[in-house]
Enzyme design. Structure first.
Site, PDB file in Angstrom:
ATOM      1  N   LYS A 169      -1.030  -1.094  -4.458  1.00 50.56           N
ATOM      2  CA  LYS A 169      -2.217  -0.288  -4.129  1.00 50.56           C
ATOM      3  C   LYS A 169      -1.785   1.159  -3.925  1.00 50.56           C
ATOM      4  CE  LYS A 169      -4.626   0.075   0.263  1.00 50.56           C
ATOM      5  NZ  LYS A 169      -5.226  -0.700   1.373  1.00 50.56           N
ATOM      6  N   ASP A 209      -7.080   3.001  -3.153  1.00 50.05           N
ATOM      7  CA  ASP A 209      -7.812   3.067  -1.883  1.00 50.05           C
ATOM      8  C   ASP A 209      -8.060   4.528  -1.545  1.00 50.05           C
ATOM      9  OD1 ASP A 209      -8.849   2.844   0.665  1.00 50.05           O
ATOM     10  OD2 ASP A 209      -7.137   1.758   1.513  1.00 50.05           O
ATOM     11  N   GLY A 231      -3.981  -3.960   6.114  1.00 50.08           N
ATOM     12  CA  GLY A 231      -2.953  -3.639   7.108  1.00 50.08           C
ATOM     13  C   GLY A 231      -3.247  -2.323   7.787  1.00 50.08           C
ATOM     14  N   LYS A 246      -9.672  -6.846   8.044  1.00 48.60           N
ATOM     15  CA  LYS A 246      -8.660  -6.413   8.999  1.00 48.60           C
ATOM     16  C   LYS A 246      -9.064  -6.974  10.343  1.00 48.60           C
ATOM     17  CE  LYS A 246      -7.206  -2.179   6.708  1.00 48.60           C
ATOM     18  NZ  LYS A 246      -7.336  -0.711   6.684  1.00 48.60           N
ATOM     19  N   ASP A 302     -13.673  -1.748   2.958  1.00 50.30           N
ATOM     20  CA  ASP A 302     -12.749  -1.850   4.098  1.00 50.30           C
ATOM     21  C   ASP A 302     -13.504  -1.315   5.328  1.00 50.30           C
ATOM     22  OD1 ASP A 302     -10.807  -1.298   6.048  1.00 50.30           O
ATOM     23  OD2 ASP A 302      -9.348  -0.410   4.702  1.00 50.30           O
ATOM     24  N   GLU A 337     -10.970   0.659  -3.444  1.00 44.45           N
ATOM     25  CA  GLU A 337     -11.280   0.360  -2.045  1.00 44.45           C
ATOM     26  C   GLU A 337     -11.936   1.559  -1.375  1.00 44.45           C
ATOM     27  OE1 GLU A 337      -7.769  -1.225  -0.202  1.00 44.45           O
ATOM     28  OE2 GLU A 337      -8.520  -0.906   1.822  1.00 44.45           O
ATOM     29  N   SER A 343       0.874  -1.175   0.000  1.00 44.98           N
ATOM     30  CA  SER A 343       0.000   0.000   0.000  1.00 44.98           C
ATOM     31  C   SER A 343       0.909   1.221   0.000  1.00 44.98           C
ATOM     32  CB  SER A 343      -0.864  -0.043   1.268  1.00 44.98           C
ATOM     33  OG  SER A 343      -1.586   1.165   1.417  1.00 44.98           O
ATOM     34  N   LYS A 402      -2.830   4.939  -2.657  1.00 50.10           N
ATOM     35  CA  LYS A 402      -3.780   5.763  -1.919  1.00 50.10           C
ATOM     36  C   LYS A 402      -4.153   6.943  -2.814  1.00 50.10           C
ATOM     37  CE  LYS A 402      -3.952   3.766   2.190  1.00 50.10           C
ATOM     38  NZ  LYS A 402      -5.210   3.294   2.779  1.00 50.10           N
TER      39      LYS A 402
HETATM   40  O1  OSB Z   1      -7.169   1.790   4.516  1.00 46.70           O
HETATM   41  O2  OSB Z   1      -5.894   0.138   4.281  1.00 46.70           O
HETATM   42  C1  OSB Z   1      -6.119   1.221   4.797  1.00 46.70           C
HETATM   43  C2  OSB Z   1      -3.101   2.327   6.903  1.00 46.70           C
HETATM   44  C3  OSB Z   1      -3.746   3.003   7.915  1.00 46.70           C
HETATM   45  C4  OSB Z   1      -5.111   3.108   7.896  1.00 46.70           C
HETATM   46  C5  OSB Z   1      -5.853   2.552   6.853  1.00 46.70           C
HETATM   47  C6  OSB Z   1      -5.219   1.868   5.834  1.00 46.70           C
HETATM   48  C7  OSB Z   1      -3.823   1.776   5.851  1.00 46.70           C
HETATM   49  C8  OSB Z   1      -3.054   1.129   4.788  1.00 46.70           C
HETATM   50  C9  OSB Z   1      -1.684   0.623   5.178  1.00 46.70           C
HETATM   51  O3  OSB Z   1      -3.403   1.064   3.636  1.00 46.70           O
HETATM   52  C10 OSB Z   1      -1.514  -0.821   4.909  1.00 46.70           C
HETATM   53  C11 OSB Z   1      -0.231  -1.309   5.522  1.00 46.70           C
HETATM   54  O4  OSB Z   1      -0.214  -1.672   6.719  1.00 46.70           O
HETATM   55  O5  OSB Z   1       0.768  -1.319   4.799  1.00 46.70           O
HETATM   56 MG    MG Z   2      -8.299   0.651   3.138  1.00 52.76          MG
END
Ligand code: OSB
Ligand code: MG
Length: 375
Positions: free
Chosen positions: A161, A188, A290, A262, A238, A213, A135, A163
């Site tokens: 992925k 995401d 994560g 999660k 999510d 996402e 991510s 953001k």
């Molecule tokens: O939406 O998946 C998410 C990190 C903090 C809060 C929300 C998210 C995330 C990540 C990080 O996408 C995923 C990772 O642990 O690498």
């Molecule tokens: Mg997410």
């Protein structure tokens, strides 16, 4: 399994690089760890809240409060035959899934150690290794993002992925897709858009994404169903999915075609397994999300990801992508094929680095069943 002692610790860990999502930038993590001593064995769990109530409604401090005042009193001194019996005991506490998961997951680790089996085996996991993605936080420019994607692909990761947020979406995805026409790519939004943005979101259909996402409100399944009906790209939920009933509602209303599980968000291994099962029964693939976890949370994620319906690469990546030093030994490593081997040892299958945890610790609370019984 008699719960003899519970230790709650807060540690501070600095990410190697800041991580930007649509709700803010994080670098200094405040992580709660649970150590639950059962029949003389220590099981470990992690609370996966972030510091502010901007991903879901929990924070590091709400979890400290709920664990101390409501969860520990229900469990300390109690005898269970299995970790799975903890969830019904905690069901009277509404919400606060991440706080509950930290404690419940420590019990699962303890049970697996007591039985001498890997946690993955105790959970019913069948996969010997799991597929990994990454991510990537929001970057300043599309060029900087393309450079980062190239670096992660060289490490072998099977899915990238990105953001996104309004203003940092279509042009960034376009740049990555142009450079890498064939990779598995997803985005995401962490709830950064509204249903009225549908025409804008439909522009993402041009890039052959594996999924988008959580584009809309964190607690709004119905609007996602309306959006999915108008988009080709699969929606993955999510934030919206906190239990198996939410998953069923989302699937049956057509709000998503994929679900990210999660452990913290759904309240621990028991609930995660239920979400996994209702998705599997409805032929909907899942993957492991994560929360920038330390090694303890990461090891729990790996164990969960061995369940058979985890058919898409998760946001479970190597310790060294996040930390200079992780609190488990060995650290989590990813093969050049973008996989992690499920460990063969009992419980989490990693040693806990107590010395390092002591150095990173800023506060600690202890409950001892015998001392409480005497008081
Ligand atoms: O939406 O998946 C998410 C990190 C903090 C809060 C929300 C998210 C995330 C990540 C990080 O996408 C995923 C990772 O642990 O690498
Ligand atoms: Mg997410």
């Amino acid at each position: 399994m008699t719960i003899e002692k519970i230790v709650l610790r807060e540690i501070r860990m600095r990410l190697r690089a800041p991580f930007e999502t649509s709700f803010g930038v994080t670098q200094d993590r405040r992580i709660l760890l649970l150590e639950v001593v059962v029949d003389g064995i220590s099981g470990w769990g992690e609370v996966t809240t972030i510091e502010s109530p901007s991903y879901n409604s929990e924070t590091t401090d709400t979890a400290w409060h709920v664990i101390s005042e409501f969860i520990v009193p229900r469990l300390i001194g109690r005898s269970l035959t299995r970790a799975a019996e903890a969830a019904p005991v905690l069901a009277a506490i509404r919400g606060h899934q991440m706080a509950k998961a930290g404690v419940e997951n420590a019990l699962w680790d303890a049970e697996a150690q007591l039985k001498g089996v890997p946690l993955a085996t105790l959970l019913g996991g069948t996969l010997k290794e799991i597929a990994c993605g990454v991510s990537l936080g929001i970057r300043e420019t599309p060029e900087a993002l393309v450079r980062k994607v190239a670096e992660e692909l060289r490490c072998g990761y099977q899915r990238i992925k990105l953001k996104i947020k309004p203003g940092k979406d279509v042009s960034f995805v376009a740049a990555v897709r142009k450079e890498f026409p064939h990779i598995r790519l997803s985005v995401d939004a962490n709830s950064a858009y509204e249903l009225k943005d549908v025409e804008h979101l439909k522009k993402l259909d041009a890039f052959g994404l594996l999924m988008i996402e959580q584009p809309l409100q964190w607690d709004d399944i119905h609007s996602h169903a309306k959006l999915q009906a108008q988009m080709q790209t699969a929606i993955c939920l999510d934030e919206c999915i906190n239990n198996a009933a939410h998953a069923v509602a989302a699937i049956e209303s057509g709000a998503c075609r994929i679900i990210n599980i999660k452990l913290g968000r759904v309240g621990g291994h028991s609930s995660a397994r239920e979400v996994h099962d209702v998705c599997q029964e409805r032929s909907l693939p899942v993957w492991c999300g994560g929360m920038l976890e330390s090694g303890v949370g990461r090891a729990h994620n790996i164990a969960m990801s061995t369940l058979p319906n985890f058919t898409l690469p998760g946001d479970v990546s190597a310790s060294r992508r996040y930390w200079n030093e992780d609190i488990i030994e060995p650290e989590v490593e990813v093969s050049s094929a973008g996989t992690i081997k499920a460990p063969a040892g009992p419980g989490l299958g990693h040693a806990i680095r107590r010395d390092l945890i002591e150095r990173l610790m800023v506060r600690k609370k202890n409950w001892n069943a015998q001392a409480l019984a005497r008081a």
